[in-house]
Design a protein around this motif. Structure first.
Motif, PDB file in Angstrom:
ATOM      1  N   ASN A 216       7.237 -14.909 -10.946  1.00  0.00           N
ATOM      2  CA  ASN A 216       6.746 -14.332 -12.199  1.00  0.00           C
ATOM      3  C   ASN A 216       6.195 -12.926 -11.984  1.00  0.00           C
ATOM      4  OD1 ASN A 216       5.941 -14.578 -15.077  1.00  0.00           O
ATOM      5  ND2 ASN A 216       3.876 -14.459 -14.224  1.00  0.00           N
ATOM      6  N   MET A 217       5.480 -12.724 -10.870  1.00  0.00           N
ATOM      7  CA  MET A 217       4.949 -11.390 -10.592  1.00  0.00           C
ATOM      8  C   MET A 217       6.065 -10.399 -10.323  1.00  0.00           C
ATOM      9  SD  MET A 217       1.513 -12.068  -8.347  1.00  0.00           S
ATOM     10  CE  MET A 217       1.262 -10.292  -8.222  1.00  0.00           C
ATOM     11  N   ASN A 218       7.116 -10.869  -9.650  1.00  0.00           N
ATOM     12  CA  ASN A 218       8.245  -9.983  -9.389  1.00  0.00           C
ATOM     13  C   ASN A 218       8.973  -9.641 -10.687  1.00  0.00           C
ATOM     14  OD1 ASN A 218      10.080  -8.701  -7.350  1.00  0.00           O
ATOM     15  ND2 ASN A 218      11.555 -10.095  -8.291  1.00  0.00           N
ATOM     16  N   ARG A 219       9.146 -10.640 -11.564  1.00  0.00           N
ATOM     17  CA  ARG A 219       9.837 -10.421 -12.840  1.00  0.00           C
ATOM     18  C   ARG A 219       9.078  -9.430 -13.709  1.00  0.00           C
ATOM     19  NH1 ARG A 219       9.463 -12.610 -17.892  1.00  0.00           N
ATOM     20  NH2 ARG A 219       7.773 -13.987 -17.192  1.00  0.00           N
ATOM     21  N   ARG A 220       7.747  -9.488 -13.656  1.00  0.00           N
ATOM     22  CA  ARG A 220       6.919  -8.603 -14.488  1.00  0.00           C
ATOM     23  C   ARG A 220       6.512  -7.323 -13.754  1.00  0.00           C
ATOM     24  NH1 ARG A 220       2.078 -12.294 -16.319  1.00  0.00           N
ATOM     25  NH2 ARG A 220       1.526 -10.372 -17.415  1.00  0.00           N
ATOM     26  N   ASN A 221       7.074  -7.128 -12.563  1.00  0.00           N
ATOM     27  CA  ASN A 221       6.818  -5.920 -11.770  1.00  0.00           C
ATOM     28  C   ASN A 221       5.315  -5.737 -11.480  1.00  0.00           C
ATOM     29  OD1 ASN A 221       7.710  -3.649 -10.347  1.00  0.00           O
ATOM     30  ND2 ASN A 221       7.263  -2.283 -12.066  1.00  0.00           N
ATOM     31  N   LEU A 222       4.650  -6.844 -11.127  1.00  0.00           N
ATOM     32  CA  LEU A 222       3.220  -6.782 -10.853  1.00  0.00           C
ATOM     33  C   LEU A 222       2.896  -6.513  -9.385  1.00  0.00           C
ATOM     34  CD1 LEU A 222       1.924  -9.729 -13.073  1.00  0.00           C
ATOM     35  CD2 LEU A 222       1.905  -7.271 -13.560  1.00  0.00           C
ATOM     36  N   TRP A 223       3.901  -6.616  -8.508  1.00  0.00           N
ATOM     37  CA  TRP A 223       3.632  -6.274  -7.107  1.00  0.00           C
ATOM     38  C   TRP A 223       3.374  -4.779  -6.960  1.00  0.00           C
ATOM     39  CZ3 TRP A 223       2.358 -10.326  -4.653  1.00  0.00           C
ATOM     40  CH2 TRP A 223       3.037 -11.539  -4.792  1.00  0.00           C
ATOM     41  N   PHE A 224       4.090  -3.985  -7.759  1.00  0.00           N
ATOM     42  CA  PHE A 224       3.938  -2.527  -7.720  1.00  0.00           C
ATOM     43  C   PHE A 224       3.606  -2.036  -9.124  1.00  0.00           C
ATOM     44  CE2 PHE A 224       6.800  -3.551  -4.239  1.00  0.00           C
ATOM     45  CZ  PHE A 224       6.271  -2.825  -3.195  1.00  0.00           C
TER      46      PHE A 224
ATOM     47  N   LEU B 296       4.117 -19.150   4.219  1.00  0.00           N
ATOM     48  CA  LEU B 296       4.733 -17.837   4.063  1.00  0.00           C
ATOM     49  C   LEU B 296       4.213 -17.131   2.810  1.00  0.00           C
ATOM     50  CD1 LEU B 296       7.063 -16.145   5.459  1.00  0.00           C
ATOM     51  CD2 LEU B 296       8.522 -17.008   3.631  1.00  0.00           C
ATOM     52  N   LEU B 297       4.144 -17.859   1.701  1.00  0.00           N
ATOM     53  CA  LEU B 297       3.693 -17.257   0.442  1.00  0.00           C
ATOM     54  C   LEU B 297       2.195 -16.959   0.468  1.00  0.00           C
ATOM     55  CD1 LEU B 297       5.850 -19.404  -1.991  1.00  0.00           C
ATOM     56  CD2 LEU B 297       6.055 -16.937  -1.600  1.00  0.00           C
ATOM     57  N   ASP B 298       1.418 -17.779   1.179  1.00  0.00           N
ATOM     58  CA  ASP B 298       0.007 -17.436   1.382  1.00  0.00           C
ATOM     59  C   ASP B 298      -0.113 -16.066   2.034  1.00  0.00           C
ATOM     60  OD1 ASP B 298      -1.239 -19.564   0.207  1.00  0.00           O
ATOM     61  OD2 ASP B 298      -1.671 -20.644   2.059  1.00  0.00           O
ATOM     62  N   GLY B 299       0.744 -15.824   3.034  1.00  0.00           N
ATOM     63  CA  GLY B 299       0.725 -14.523   3.707  1.00  0.00           C
ATOM     64  C   GLY B 299       1.018 -13.389   2.741  1.00  0.00           C
ATOM     65  N   LEU B 300       1.987 -13.594   1.846  1.00  0.00           N
ATOM     66  CA  LEU B 300       2.326 -12.572   0.856  1.00  0.00           C
ATOM     67  C   LEU B 300       1.142 -12.300  -0.070  1.00  0.00           C
ATOM     68  CD1 LEU B 300       4.229 -10.755  -0.793  1.00  0.00           C
ATOM     69  CD2 LEU B 300       5.038 -12.829  -1.965  1.00  0.00           C
ATOM     70  N   PHE B 301       0.533 -13.347  -0.586  1.00  0.00           N
ATOM     71  CA  PHE B 301      -0.561 -13.170  -1.537  1.00  0.00           C
ATOM     72  C   PHE B 301      -1.816 -12.611  -0.868  1.00  0.00           C
ATOM     73  CE2 PHE B 301       2.025 -16.047  -4.140  1.00  0.00           C
ATOM     74  CZ  PHE B 301       1.949 -15.396  -5.367  1.00  0.00           C
ATOM     75  N   ILE B 302      -2.048 -12.977   0.390  1.00  0.00           N
ATOM     76  CA  ILE B 302      -3.185 -12.393   1.116  1.00  0.00           C
ATOM     77  C   ILE B 302      -2.955 -10.903   1.324  1.00  0.00           C
ATOM     78  CG2 ILE B 302      -4.360 -12.327   3.364  1.00  0.00           C
ATOM     79  CD1 ILE B 302      -3.991 -15.372   3.468  1.00  0.00           C
ATOM     80  N   GLY B 303      -1.730 -10.526   1.729  1.00  0.00           N
ATOM     81  CA  GLY B 303      -1.413  -9.117   1.911  1.00  0.00           C
ATOM     82  C   GLY B 303      -1.546  -8.328   0.624  1.00  0.00           C
ATOM     83  N   ALA B 304      -1.262  -9.004  -0.499  1.00  0.00           N
ATOM     84  CA  ALA B 304      -1.357  -8.342  -1.807  1.00  0.00           C
ATOM     85  C   ALA B 304      -2.766  -8.434  -2.393  1.00  0.00           C
ATOM     86  CB  ALA B 304      -0.361  -8.972  -2.772  1.00  0.00           C
ATOM     87  N   THR B 305      -3.685  -9.087  -1.686  1.00  0.00           N
ATOM     88  CA  THR B 305      -5.056  -9.356  -2.160  1.00  0.00           C
ATOM     89  C   THR B 305      -5.029 -10.026  -3.535  1.00  0.00           C
ATOM     90  OG1 THR B 305      -5.350  -7.109  -3.083  1.00  0.00           O
ATOM     91  CG2 THR B 305      -6.055  -7.462  -0.815  1.00  0.00           C
ATOM     92  N   ARG B 306      -4.079 -10.949  -3.714  1.00  0.00           N
ATOM     93  CA  ARG B 306      -3.964 -11.721  -4.960  1.00  0.00           C
ATOM     94  C   ARG B 306      -4.430 -13.148  -4.678  1.00  0.00           C
ATOM     95  NH1 ARG B 306      -1.801  -8.523  -9.366  1.00  0.00           N
ATOM     96  NH2 ARG B 306      -1.843 -10.566 -10.358  1.00  0.00           N
ATOM     97  N   ALA B 307      -5.708 -13.296  -4.376  1.00  0.00           N
ATOM     98  CA  ALA B 307      -6.239 -14.605  -4.007  1.00  0.00           C
ATOM     99  C   ALA B 307      -6.362 -15.541  -5.200  1.00  0.00           C
ATOM    100  CB  ALA B 307      -7.597 -14.446  -3.330  1.00  0.00           C
TER     101      ALA B 307
ATOM    102  N   GLY C 250       0.819  -1.211   0.000  1.00  0.00           N
ATOM    103  CA  GLY C 250       0.000   0.000   0.000  1.00  0.00           C
ATOM    104  C   GLY C 250       0.848   1.254   0.000  1.00  0.00           C
ATOM    105  N   ALA C 251       1.990   1.207   0.699  1.00  0.00           N
ATOM    106  CA  ALA C 251       2.899   2.354   0.751  1.00  0.00           C
ATOM    107  C   ALA C 251       3.871   2.379  -0.432  1.00  0.00           C
ATOM    108  CB  ALA C 251       3.701   2.322   2.051  1.00  0.00           C
ATOM    109  N   ARG C 252       3.821   1.322  -1.263  1.00  0.00           N
ATOM    110  CA  ARG C 252       4.713   1.193  -2.423  1.00  0.00           C
ATOM    111  C   ARG C 252       6.176   1.246  -1.993  1.00  0.00           C
ATOM    112  NH1 ARG C 252       1.707   1.584  -7.033  1.00  0.00           N
ATOM    113  NH2 ARG C 252       3.533   2.016  -8.333  1.00  0.00           N
TER     114      ARG C 252
END
Length: 459
Positions: A436-444, A375-386, A306-308
């Motif tokens: 893949n999301m990190n490689r394609r810069n989809l987190w931000f 751990l990765l579930d926590g990341l995806f939940i925080g990112a709302t990428r269900a 959220g804070a980028r």
């Protein structure tokens, strides 16, 4: 390696991780404690069908509420991202949406509950006494259903605002009150099975009321105004409903795996299914502990997204990941070298003890494979990428089922190998999605950064 060392030495991140993880671990461990106390209290009543009624009625109620667990996970990610942006208005919207959805689902489930319980009990074919008491217990527990589902949303929302003490206070208050009222109603006032049910209802409503009161502090830290018109627009509800839908499907797929383990174990004999159930209690214990760190990841990563803030996201993942790995190694060593003590604690039946000890090495390997999915579930939940969580679970299940069928000739060894493969595949597929999301810069994704986000990032 240097990035890991830098993150490990970052004292503020270490403090934030454990400020969230420690209360959540304590909160998680309080849940099975209440079930044990319920069993012990009702177990002192004179008739076996009274204890069985609480077990059956409680299982039916838990099935209803457990299936709605997405209310907790869905609220966490959206609340964490709103807090990271410093968006008080969005925080208020997420809170009201979570509570509103919880109440609506409670009303819907209440309409379905009676026919659902009748169908389930008819399949079980219990005695007349057990049937009557189980229905009574279940129907009384339904009075607490709105509070139970609202509490899911409140705990998720509070965790998203990085207030882990709030969920701890809610769960400890509700669970301790449940224990005290159990003793009073069941043993003191001799209300029997109905007393145990009313104790749970009062405890659930008390926890929900406390949760509502605790939101005041979090809202005070994030001033803003609720846009009431947004609650009337479908577009404002669609993201939350989509995330909750995907988490629900993902959770059903996971429970299908455990159901299939029970079914296949039953075909291998009573002693085998009992030994497997006993060992899966070890997995449950591990999950309760490691989930505390996963909850910290949900809140911290959601806040960083959220804070980028890329650096905060990386540090939170590395620190929580390192602690999760150390904890999983500790559990693996315990089950490998001290698992016989764990087995002896849970049963004194010699045949089941001997059989469980044969399969203890599988339980020892399990935390090392499962930790990454937590751990990765926590990341995806925080990112709302269900959606990625859902797809990873379904892919792992689809690949594991043929393997389980192929390994049937190995008996219970084949069943455990297939389960280990499922947990490993789940972690691998989730890791692939994250890479893949990190490689394609989809987190931000590209977008305008607001003043509130900049301020939050600087903090």
């Amino acid at each position: 390696m240097s990035a890991l060392l830098d993150a490990w030495r970052h004292a503020p991140t270490q403090r934030k991780v454990w400020a969230l993880a420690a209360p959540m671990i304590l909160s998680n461990l309080s849940v099975p404690l209440v079930a044990l106390v319920d069993t012990a209290v009702v177990g002192h009543l004179p008739h076996a069908h009274q204890l069985a009624a609480v077990a059956v009625g409680g299982s039916l109620y838990t099935l209803l509420t457990w299936a709605m667990g997405f209310l907790r996970m869905g609220s966490t990610g959206f609340a964490a991202q709103a807090a990271g942006r410093g968006d008080g208005g969005a925080l208020r919207q997420v809170l009201l949406q979570g509570l509103g959805l919880g109440v609506c689902l409670a009303l819907l489930l209440s309409l379905l509950a009676i026919p659902f319980s009748s169908a389930a009990l008819s399949l079980m074919q219990p005695s007349a006494e057990l049937d009557q008491l189980a229905r009574q217990y279940f129907q009384i527990r339904l009075f607490g259903l709105p509070a139970s589902l609202a509490t899911y949303a409140l705990i998720g929302w509070l965790l998203g605002t990085q207030s882990a003490r709030g969920p701890l206070a809610i769960l400890l208050t509700a669970n301790l009150l449940n224990v005290g009222l159990d003793l009073l109603f069941v043993l003191g006032l001799e209300w029997g099975v109905a007393g145990a049910a009313w104790a749970s209802v009062i405890a659930e409503w008390s926890g929900a009321m406390l949760g509502l009161w605790l939101t005041r502090g979090a809202l005070a830290r994030y001033p803003g105004h609720l846009d009431s018109r947004a609650l009337q627009r479908w577009s404002s509800w669609r993201p939350l409903l989509a995330v909750n839908r995907d988490i629900f499907i993902r959770t059903l797929a996971l429970q299908l795996v455990f159901f299939l383990i029970t079914v296949q174990g039953t075909r291998l004999g009573d002693a085998t299914v009992a030994a497997n159930a006993l060992l899966l209690n070890g997995l449950t214990l591990t999950a309760y502990a490691l989930d505390g760190l996963a909850h910290a990841v949900e809140a911290l990563c959601g806040h960083a997204l959220g804070a980028r803030d890329r650096h905060a996201l990386r540090r939170a993942l590395l620190v929580a990941g390192a602690w999760s790995l150390l904890a999983s190694i500790g559990f693996a060593l315990f089950f490998l070298f001290g698992g016989h003590w764990f087995v002896a604690l849970l049963t004194d039946i010699r045949e089941i003890r001997a059989l469980a000890q044969v399969f203890l090495p599988y339980l020892a390997v399990l935390p090392l494979l499962a930790v990454w999915s937590y751990l990765l579930d926590g990341l995806f939940i925080g990112a709302t990428r269900a959606r990625e969580m859902r797809d990873a679970m379904l892919i792992a299940l689809a690949l594991s089922l043929p393997l389980a069928w192929w390994l049937q000739s190995l008996g219970n060894h084949g069943l455990w190998l297939a389960f280990l493969a499922f947990m490993g595949l789940r972690s691998l597929v989730l890791g692939g999605y994250a890479w893949n999301m990190n490689r394609r810069n989809l987190w931000f994704p590209p977008g305008e950064i607001t003043d509130a986000q900049c301020a939050a990032t600087r903090e």
